[in-house]
Design a protein around this motif. Structure first.
Motif, short mmCIF file in Angstrom:
data_model
loop_
_atom_site.label_atom_id
_atom_site.label_comp_id
_atom_site.label_asym_id
_atom_site.label_seq_id
_atom_site.Cartn_x
_atom_site.Cartn_y
_atom_site.Cartn_z
N LEU A 183 -5.89 -39.83 -12.21
CA LEU A 183 -6.57 -39.58 -10.92
C LEU A 183 -6.55 -38.26 -10.12
CD1 LEU A 183 -7.97 -41.63 -8.72
CD2 LEU A 183 -5.64 -41.74 -7.76
N ALA A 184 -7.49 -37.36 -10.37
CA ALA A 184 -7.25 -35.80 -10.04
C ALA A 184 -8.49 -35.43 -10.05
CB ALA A 184 -6.51 -35.54 -11.32
N GLN A 185 -8.35 -33.92 -9.39
CA GLN A 185 -9.40 -33.03 -9.49
C GLN A 185 -9.11 -31.74 -10.31
OE1 GLN A 185 -10.61 -31.84 -5.48
NE2 GLN A 185 -10.35 -33.77 -4.48
N LYS A 186 -9.97 -31.50 -11.09
CA LYS A 186 -9.98 -30.23 -12.11
C LYS A 186 -9.18 -29.12 -11.15
CE LYS A 186 -13.35 -31.38 -15.37
NZ LYS A 186 -14.76 -30.94 -16.10
N ALA A 187 -8.34 -28.43 -11.84
CA ALA A 187 -7.66 -27.24 -11.23
C ALA A 187 -6.85 -26.54 -12.52
CB ALA A 187 -6.53 -27.72 -10.40
N PRO A 188 -6.50 -25.16 -12.41
CA PRO A 188 -6.07 -24.41 -13.33
C PRO A 188 -4.79 -25.11 -13.51
CG PRO A 188 -6.94 -22.86 -11.62
CD PRO A 188 -7.04 -24.22 -10.91
N ALA A 189 -4.46 -25.04 -14.96
CA ALA A 189 -3.13 -25.50 -15.68
C ALA A 189 -2.20 -24.49 -15.06
CB ALA A 189 -3.21 -25.57 -16.82
N ARG A 190 -0.86 -25.08 -14.50
CA ARG A 190 0.06 -24.29 -13.91
C ARG A 190 1.44 -24.79 -14.39
NH1 ARG A 190 0.09 -25.61 -7.70
NH2 ARG A 190 -2.35 -25.40 -8.01
N PRO A 191 2.28 -23.93 -14.63
CA PRO A 191 3.73 -24.30 -14.87
C PRO A 191 4.33 -25.09 -14.01
CG PRO A 191 3.82 -22.29 -14.16
CD PRO A 191 2.11 -22.45 -14.27
N ALA A 192 5.20 -25.99 -14.31
CA ALA A 192 5.96 -26.88 -13.66
C ALA A 192 7.30 -27.54 -14.28
CB ALA A 192 5.21 -28.08 -12.91
N ALA A 193 8.25 -27.66 -13.42
CA ALA A 193 9.43 -28.17 -14.02
C ALA A 193 9.57 -29.89 -13.88
CB ALA A 193 10.61 -27.74 -13.33
N GLY A 194 10.25 -30.78 -14.47
CA GLY A 194 10.62 -31.99 -14.38
C GLY A 194 9.41 -33.00 -14.63
N ALA A 195 9.20 -34.04 -13.90
CA ALA A 195 8.38 -35.11 -14.31
C ALA A 195 7.12 -34.50 -14.05
CB ALA A 195 8.44 -36.16 -13.34
N TRP A 196 6.46 -33.74 -13.49
CA TRP A 196 5.07 -33.13 -13.26
C TRP A 196 4.56 -32.30 -14.19
CZ3 TRP A 196 1.24 -35.14 -10.40
CH2 TRP A 196 1.63 -36.23 -9.57
N ARG A 197 5.43 -31.85 -14.99
CA ARG A 197 5.05 -30.76 -16.15
C ARG A 197 3.81 -31.27 -16.91
NH1 ARG A 197 9.66 -28.42 -19.62
NH2 ARG A 197 10.23 -27.41 -17.81
N PRO A 198 4.02 -32.28 -17.47
CA PRO A 198 2.85 -32.84 -18.59
C PRO A 198 1.50 -32.90 -17.56
CG PRO A 198 4.82 -34.09 -18.85
CD PRO A 198 4.95 -33.48 -17.42
N PHE A 199 1.54 -33.43 -16.20
CA PHE A 199 0.24 -33.62 -15.55
C PHE A 199 -0.23 -32.33 -15.07
CE2 PHE A 199 -1.88 -36.93 -12.78
CZ PHE A 199 -2.58 -35.95 -11.91
N LEU A 200 0.58 -31.50 -14.81
CA LEU A 200 -0.28 -30.40 -14.03
C LEU A 200 -0.50 -29.42 -15.30
CD1 LEU A 200 2.41 -29.36 -11.09
CD2 LEU A 200 0.16 -30.51 -11.02
N ALA A 201 -0.19 -29.68 -16.68
CA ALA A 201 -0.37 -28.95 -17.61
C ALA A 201 -2.05 -29.32 -18.23
CB ALA A 201 0.45 -29.24 -18.89
N GLN A 202 -2.41 -30.35 -17.61
CA GLN A 202 -3.68 -30.99 -17.95
C GLN A 202 -4.79 -30.24 -17.37
OE1 GLN A 202 -3.88 -33.26 -20.35
NE2 GLN A 202 -1.71 -33.21 -20.52
N GLY A 203 -4.55 -29.35 -16.40
CA GLY A 203 -5.61 -28.60 -15.66
C GLY A 203 -6.13 -29.42 -14.58
N TYR A 229 8.11 -35.41 -4.27
CA TYR A 229 8.36 -35.11 -2.75
C TYR A 229 7.83 -33.85 -2.73
CZ TYR A 229 11.17 -39.15 -1.59
OH TYR A 229 11.63 -40.38 -1.63
N ALA A 230 7.78 -32.89 -3.49
CA ALA A 230 7.03 -31.45 -3.43
C ALA A 230 5.93 -31.35 -4.29
CB ALA A 230 8.50 -30.51 -3.86
N ALA A 231 5.30 -32.42 -5.13
CA ALA A 231 4.29 -31.83 -5.98
C ALA A 231 3.04 -31.42 -5.26
CB ALA A 231 4.15 -33.28 -7.09
N PRO A 232 2.44 -30.57 -5.99
CA PRO A 232 1.12 -30.18 -5.29
C PRO A 232 0.03 -31.30 -5.52
CG PRO A 232 1.41 -29.10 -7.35
CD PRO A 232 2.71 -29.75 -7.13
N SER A 233 -1.00 -31.26 -4.60
CA SER A 233 -2.17 -32.35 -4.56
C SER A 233 -3.43 -31.47 -4.31
CB SER A 233 -1.77 -33.46 -3.91
OG SER A 233 -1.70 -33.02 -2.56
N ALA A 234 -4.63 -32.06 -4.73
CA ALA A 234 -5.76 -31.53 -4.48
C ALA A 234 -6.43 -32.08 -3.00
CB ALA A 234 -6.69 -31.72 -5.41
#
Length: 242
Positions: A121-141, A73-78
């Motif tokens: 299914l994503a666009q490239k972005a700087p890796a960012r810290p996150a908590a919970g279920a989205w941490r591994p995804f956002l760590a991919q850059g 419900y709060a995850a960022p998106s491109a």
């Protein structure tokens, strides 16, 4: 030609059945993603085989997906869903804020696809810290890309199942993936593969998955098709369109 719903919706031989006196089990919101390749002689769809030790649909071939996590419900998106798609997902939402649920469903489909197949299914972005279920995804850059998503179908698991989901099926082109190569150390499904529609129908599929395979094939020829909505009302199967 459309497939008959009685032959292709969730039937009692499709998995475990609950005791008749066990009470009402509320469906959980869930989302699934069908990724389609068009760089082969025939279109191909991504499918994976579930572990044979699982309690739900063990050893079946399915599309990647799973239930909505509160982090969705709060995850960022491109990018965001189109207003039209948000409106269609907001029909009979079973949620107090339909537009918020629509976005969470789309994000859940993208996240679960990464968790189960290692594909983004994503666009490239700087890796960012996150908590919970989205941490591994956002760590991919990467940031999830919602703009390529199309709405294919919705189905609510029958009341006699041991697990119940209100599932929305999305579709996206494989060209929208960051890569066709799986990310290392990702992938919960025992096996994944790309199958043309004839080959997919030969797999051990849950009935609802078989129905959606047929729907995707028709949607590639007619992208403006309304999305079928399969559910049980007053003990009977019902098919409507969204």
């Amino acid at each position: 030609m459309d497939e008959p719903i009685d032959a292709k919706f969730d039937t009692r031989n499709d998995g475990d059945v609950r005791d008749a006196g066990a009470g009402v089990l509320k469906p959980r919101h869930a989302a699934t993603l069908i990724v389609v390749r068009d760089d082969r002689p025939k279109p191909q769809i991504l499918m994976g085989r579930r572990n044979r030790g699982l309690a739900f649909m063990a050893d079946k071939w399915v599309f990647p997906g799973g239930r909505v996590d509160r982090g969705d419900y709060a995850a960022p998106s491109a990018s965001e869903l189109s207003p039209d798609l948000t409106a269609r997902l907001s029909v009979e939402p079973r949620h107090p804020t339909p537009a918020r649920l629509a976005r969470a469903l789309a994000l859940a489909a993208v996240r679960e696809t990464f968790e189960e197949t290692g594909l983004l299914l994503a666009q490239k972005a700087p890796a960012r810290p996150a908590a919970g279920a989205w941490r591994p995804f956002l760590a991919q850059g990467a940031l999830p890309d919602l703009a390529p998503l199309a709405f294919v179908a919705r189905a609510i698991t029958p009341p006699y199942r041991t697990r119940r989901f209100d599932a929305r099926f999305f579709m996206a082109p494989a060209s929208a993936l960051l890569s066709l190569e799986r990310q290392a150390d990702c992938g919960e499904l025992d096996e994944i593969g790309w199958f043309d529609f004839d080959a997919a129908r030969e797999l051990d599929l849950p009935n609802i998955t078989r129905f959606v395979v047929s729907e995707v094939a028709q949607r590639l020829a007619a992208p403006e098709r309304p999305a079928p909505f399969m559910r049980f009302l007053r003990g009977a199967r019902q098919l409507s369109y969204l």
